[in-house]
Design a protein around this motif. Structure first.
Motif, PDB file in Angstrom:
ATOM      1  N   ASN A 190       0.777  -1.247   0.000  1.00  0.00           N
ATOM      2  CA  ASN A 190       0.000   0.000   0.000  1.00  0.00           C
ATOM      3  C   ASN A 190       0.805   1.292   0.000  1.00  0.00           C
ATOM      4  OD1 ASN A 190      -2.253  -1.663   0.177  1.00  0.00           O
ATOM      5  ND2 ASN A 190      -2.409  -1.467   2.401  1.00  0.00           N
ATOM      6  N   HIS A 191       2.028   1.288   0.504  1.00  0.00           N
ATOM      7  CA  HIS A 191       2.688   2.548   0.807  1.00  0.00           C
ATOM      8  C   HIS A 191       3.993   2.804   0.051  1.00  0.00           C
ATOM      9  CE1 HIS A 191      -0.177   3.175   4.058  1.00  0.00           C
ATOM     10  NE2 HIS A 191       0.049   1.933   4.446  1.00  0.00           N
ATOM     11  N   ASP A 192       4.346   1.905  -0.860  1.00  0.00           N
ATOM     12  CA  ASP A 192       5.593   2.075  -1.602  1.00  0.00           C
ATOM     13  C   ASP A 192       5.479   3.266  -2.550  1.00  0.00           C
ATOM     14  OD1 ASP A 192       8.282   0.790  -2.502  1.00  0.00           O
ATOM     15  OD2 ASP A 192       7.187   1.166  -4.363  1.00  0.00           O
ATOM     16  N   LEU A 193       6.405   4.192  -2.428  1.00  0.00           N
ATOM     17  CA  LEU A 193       6.344   5.452  -3.182  1.00  0.00           C
ATOM     18  C   LEU A 193       6.378   5.229  -4.690  1.00  0.00           C
ATOM     19  CD1 LEU A 193       6.349   8.542  -3.246  1.00  0.00           C
ATOM     20  CD2 LEU A 193       8.833   8.482  -2.984  1.00  0.00           C
ATOM     21  N   GLU A 194       7.253   4.365  -5.151  1.00  0.00           N
ATOM     22  CA  GLU A 194       7.402   4.168  -6.597  1.00  0.00           C
ATOM     23  C   GLU A 194       6.120   3.616  -7.211  1.00  0.00           C
ATOM     24  OE1 GLU A 194      10.346   1.890  -9.817  1.00  0.00           O
ATOM     25  OE2 GLU A 194      10.787   1.850  -7.662  1.00  0.00           O
ATOM     26  N   LYS A 195       5.560   2.578  -6.606  1.00  0.00           N
ATOM     27  CA  LYS A 195       4.339   1.967  -7.152  1.00  0.00           C
ATOM     28  C   LYS A 195       3.129   2.876  -6.983  1.00  0.00           C
ATOM     29  CE  LYS A 195       4.635  -1.971  -4.883  1.00  0.00           C
ATOM     30  NZ  LYS A 195       4.377  -3.369  -4.432  1.00  0.00           N
ATOM     31  N   GLY A 196       2.998   3.459  -5.786  1.00  0.00           N
ATOM     32  CA  GLY A 196       1.838   4.315  -5.520  1.00  0.00           C
ATOM     33  C   GLY A 196       1.853   5.587  -6.339  1.00  0.00           C
ATOM     34  N   GLY A 197       3.044   6.196  -6.488  1.00  0.00           N
ATOM     35  CA  GLY A 197       3.159   7.414  -7.277  1.00  0.00           C
ATOM     36  C   GLY A 197       2.821   7.184  -8.735  1.00  0.00           C
ATOM     37  N   LYS A 198       3.271   6.056  -9.283  1.00  0.00           N
ATOM     38  CA  LYS A 198       2.969   5.735 -10.681  1.00  0.00           C
ATOM     39  C   LYS A 198       1.476   5.500 -10.872  1.00  0.00           C
ATOM     40  CE  LYS A 198       4.294   2.729 -14.521  1.00  0.00           C
ATOM     41  NZ  LYS A 198       2.901   2.606 -15.011  1.00  0.00           N
ATOM     42  N   ASN A 199       0.844   4.848  -9.909  1.00  0.00           N
ATOM     43  CA  ASN A 199      -0.592   4.588  -9.980  1.00  0.00           C
ATOM     44  C   ASN A 199      -1.384   5.895 -10.067  1.00  0.00           C
ATOM     45  OD1 ASN A 199      -3.180   3.250  -9.642  1.00  0.00           O
ATOM     46  ND2 ASN A 199      -3.091   3.857  -7.511  1.00  0.00           N
ATOM     47  N   ILE A 200      -1.041   6.862  -9.217  1.00  0.00           N
ATOM     48  CA  ILE A 200      -1.744   8.147  -9.227  1.00  0.00           C
ATOM     49  C   ILE A 200      -1.448   8.913 -10.515  1.00  0.00           C
ATOM     50  CG2 ILE A 200      -1.847  10.415  -8.087  1.00  0.00           C
ATOM     51  CD1 ILE A 200      -1.415   8.906  -5.435  1.00  0.00           C
ATOM     52  N   TYR A 201      -0.177   8.889 -10.945  1.00  0.00           N
ATOM     53  CA  TYR A 201       0.201   9.585 -12.175  1.00  0.00           C
ATOM     54  C   TYR A 201      -0.578   9.047 -13.376  1.00  0.00           C
ATOM     55  CZ  TYR A 201       2.931  11.054 -16.210  1.00  0.00           C
ATOM     56  OH  TYR A 201       3.311  11.571 -17.417  1.00  0.00           O
ATOM     57  N   ASP A 202      -0.680   7.729 -13.489  1.00  0.00           N
ATOM     58  CA  ASP A 202      -1.382   7.123 -14.619  1.00  0.00           C
ATOM     59  C   ASP A 202      -2.852   7.505 -14.637  1.00  0.00           C
ATOM     60  OD1 ASP A 202       0.952   5.917 -15.471  1.00  0.00           O
ATOM     61  OD2 ASP A 202       0.500   3.957 -14.585  1.00  0.00           O
ATOM     62  N   GLN A 203      -3.473   7.568 -13.448  1.00  0.00           N
ATOM     63  CA  GLN A 203      -4.888   7.918 -13.391  1.00  0.00           C
ATOM     64  C   GLN A 203      -5.126   9.386 -13.754  1.00  0.00           C
ATOM     65  OE1 GLN A 203      -7.349   6.009 -10.140  1.00  0.00           O
ATOM     66  NE2 GLN A 203      -5.322   5.558  -9.297  1.00  0.00           N
ATOM     67  N   ILE A 204      -4.227  10.264 -13.287  1.00  0.00           N
ATOM     68  CA  ILE A 204      -4.368  11.685 -13.631  1.00  0.00           C
ATOM     69  C   ILE A 204      -4.101  11.897 -15.113  1.00  0.00           C
ATOM     70  CG2 ILE A 204      -3.341  13.970 -13.276  1.00  0.00           C
ATOM     71  CD1 ILE A 204      -3.053  13.299 -10.342  1.00  0.00           C
ATOM     72  N   LEU A 205      -3.112  11.201 -15.651  1.00  0.00           N
ATOM     73  CA  LEU A 205      -2.797  11.322 -17.077  1.00  0.00           C
ATOM     74  C   LEU A 205      -3.996  10.907 -17.924  1.00  0.00           C
ATOM     75  CD1 LEU A 205      -0.516  11.945 -19.110  1.00  0.00           C
ATOM     76  CD2 LEU A 205       0.052   9.507 -19.057  1.00  0.00           C
ATOM     77  N   ALA A 206      -4.694   9.871 -17.465  1.00  0.00           N
ATOM     78  CA  ALA A 206      -5.837   9.359 -18.234  1.00  0.00           C
ATOM     79  C   ALA A 206      -6.945  10.402 -18.362  1.00  0.00           C
ATOM     80  CB  ALA A 206      -6.377   8.085 -17.582  1.00  0.00           C
ATOM     81  N   ILE A 207      -7.252  11.127 -17.279  1.00  0.00           N
ATOM     82  CA  ILE A 207      -8.337  12.113 -17.370  1.00  0.00           C
ATOM     83  C   ILE A 207      -7.890  13.379 -18.093  1.00  0.00           C
ATOM     84  CG2 ILE A 207      -9.465  11.245 -15.283  1.00  0.00           C
ATOM     85  CD1 ILE A 207      -8.522  13.868 -13.893  1.00  0.00           C
ATOM     86  N   SER A 208      -6.575  13.656 -18.119  1.00  0.00           N
ATOM     87  CA  SER A 208      -6.107  14.876 -18.790  1.00  0.00           C
ATOM     88  C   SER A 208      -6.182  14.740 -20.299  1.00  0.00           C
ATOM     89  CB  SER A 208      -4.667  15.176 -18.388  1.00  0.00           C
ATOM     90  OG  SER A 208      -3.766  14.242 -18.944  1.00  0.00           O
ATOM     91  N   SER A 209      -6.220  13.504 -20.783  1.00  0.00           N
ATOM     92  CA  SER A 209      -6.233  13.279 -22.235  1.00  0.00           C
ATOM     93  C   SER A 209      -7.618  12.979 -22.781  1.00  0.00           C
ATOM     94  CB  SER A 209      -5.280  12.123 -22.586  1.00  0.00           C
ATOM     95  OG  SER A 209      -5.645  10.930 -21.906  1.00  0.00           O
ATOM     96  N   GLN A 210      -8.621  12.996 -21.882  1.00  0.00           N
ATOM     97  CA  GLN A 210      -9.987  12.701 -22.334  1.00  0.00           C
ATOM     98  C   GLN A 210     -10.583  13.874 -23.117  1.00  0.00           C
ATOM     99  OE1 GLN A 210     -12.250  11.524 -18.859  1.00  0.00           O
ATOM    100  NE2 GLN A 210     -11.201   9.550 -18.696  1.00  0.00           N
TER     101      GLN A 210
END
Length: 421
Positions: free
Chosen positions: A401-421
């Motif tokens: 749940n708390h690993d910076l690399e995995k968690g940060g990428k997860n949030i980045y991918d979700q934000i990127l997805a809505i920015s390109s809609q």
């Protein structure tokens, strides 16, 4: 609400989530700039001005006076005896009571509501944002997020770390308006992020929309090199964080347990690392010889501080309003886990933090207010078999749940997805 700095005591979540983003891709509209800290985290900042509120000039005049009435006493770098004997007098407590009434009523948010000024629009036009990230936490920021989104056709990412829609102004008629406006913001947002499974499940049921799952993040590797061998003849209990939400009541219970245990009475000390002392802090805690008050360490120094603990204490109040703590997870929980020191969690079972510890098994939990139970569980800290199980659970929880690399990428991918809609 406050200006996010490169290092400050209150915006750790944002600094971790967006740590790897290029600075020139982040700008902030904020209300306050007085928070301690240093360095610029964002490329551009805009602090709300009088032109951004109805009757903004009057708001600026009144705000400083009211907030000074409720302001906590800051912890200084050198916390000497002259600070330790500080006790608020009747006038201080009365001012705080009146100030709290004014703030908790929420009426000032209606009278001095936010709006899009020419200055703010110039700032937005200059930065040209692709996504609005908002946490809400006030009627003003809920309104601003919606105004900007609709005027510029920019998608919103909404994330919250506690249930402010249900707890903010809940003793005032303004609370009803907050609930309605928060619901509008949440349903309008393109991306919604909740903290922990308990909050996600409740919010999806309450608002009828899907939420992503997020947690506080950090790099576990930076804790490994800082681990020290704890001095065996000393028992150092450490708490880091704020004393708000009546958490000091749990510290008082712990203090009473220490005073009744002969070994702890002779060897234990409590170290409270915090940014400020609430005016309502009881004299018994403030002047206790067993408690040492110190400023919050810088984030990069935190692994070393935590590694010195015989025990890490994670409290929540049994008397705080349930809605204020039910779905929030302490910003210290994952840091405590990464330090691999014993963790004692003390608070009501409905608290998000206590519920998370009970489900995840990463701490020794006392979920009823009982100094007897607290003392019994404190004894289990010395049981190696029990602590081995707890520490293994903590490692697993960090990895998932708390690993910076995995968690940060997860949030980045979700934000990127809505920015390109």
């Amino acid at each position: 609400m406050s200006k996010v700095k490169e290092n400050d005591p209150v915006n750790l979540l944002l600094r971790m989530q967006f740590a790897d983003w290029p600075k020139d891709k982040i700008a902030q509209i904020h209300a306050q700039a007085e928070i301690n800290g240093f360095g610029e985290f964002c490329d551009k900042y805009y602090q709300l001005k009088s032109c951004d509120r109805l009757f903004g000039g009057l708001f600026d005049l009144l705000r400083g006076k009211v907030f000074r009435m409720v302001d906590a006493k800051k912890i200084k770098e050198s916390y000497g005896e002259e600070n330790k004997i500080y006790v608020p007098n009747f006038t201080d407590r009365f001012k705080k009571y009146i100030g709290d009434l004014l703030i908790k009523s929420g009426l000032w948010e209606i009278i001095f509501n936010t709006r899009l000024s020419e200055c703010m629009m110039a700032f937005i036009n200059d930065f040209k944002p692709d996504v609005i990230y908002t946490q809400g936490y006030s009627l003003g920021f809920v309104r601003l997020s919606m105004l900007i989104s609709k005027k510029y056709n920019i998608p919103i990412c909404f994330q919250t770390t506690d249930d402010w829609p249900n707890s903010l102004y809940n003793s005032s008629p303004v609370g009803w308006l907050i609930k309605r406006k928060a619901s509008e913001l949440i349903k309008y947002s393109k991306l919604r992020l909740a903290f922990g499974e308990k909050m996600r499940d409740e919010y999806e049921k309450r608002y009828g929309v899907k939420f992503g799952l997020t947690y506080h993040l950090d790099n576990p590797q930076r804790f490994i090199s800082k681990r020290n061998e704890v001095v065996k003849d000393k028992f150092k209990i450490i708490y880091t964080g704020g004393l708000g939400h009546r958490r000091y009541e749990a510290i008082l219970d712990l203090l009473n347990v220490i005073r009744r245990n002969q070994f702890l009475k002779e060897n234990a000390e409590i170290y409270v690392y915090t940014h400020s002392i609430p005016r309502e802090l009881p004299k018994e805690i403030l002047n206790s010889k067993e408690i040492n008050y110190l400023p919050l360490p810088a984030h990069e120094n935190l692994p070393l501080v935590l590694s010195e603990a015989s025990l890490l204490f994670l409290p929540e109040s049994f008397n705080e309003d349930r809605s204020a703590i039910e779905y929030s997870i302490s910003t210290k929980a994952h840091l405590y886990m990464m330090s691999e020191r014993p963790i004692l969690v003390y608070g009501p079972p409905y608290s998000g933090t206590v519920n998370y510890a009970s489900r995840g098994g990463w701490g020794i939990v006392v979920d009823e207010r009982s100094e007897t139970k607290l003392s019994e569980k404190l004894d289990k800290i010395f049981d190696n078999d029990i602590m081995m199980v707890v520490q293994n659970s903590a490692k697993k929880c960090v990895e998932n749940n708390h690993d910076l690399e995995k968690g940060g990428k997860n949030i980045y991918d979700q934000i990127l997805a809505i920015s390109s809609q």
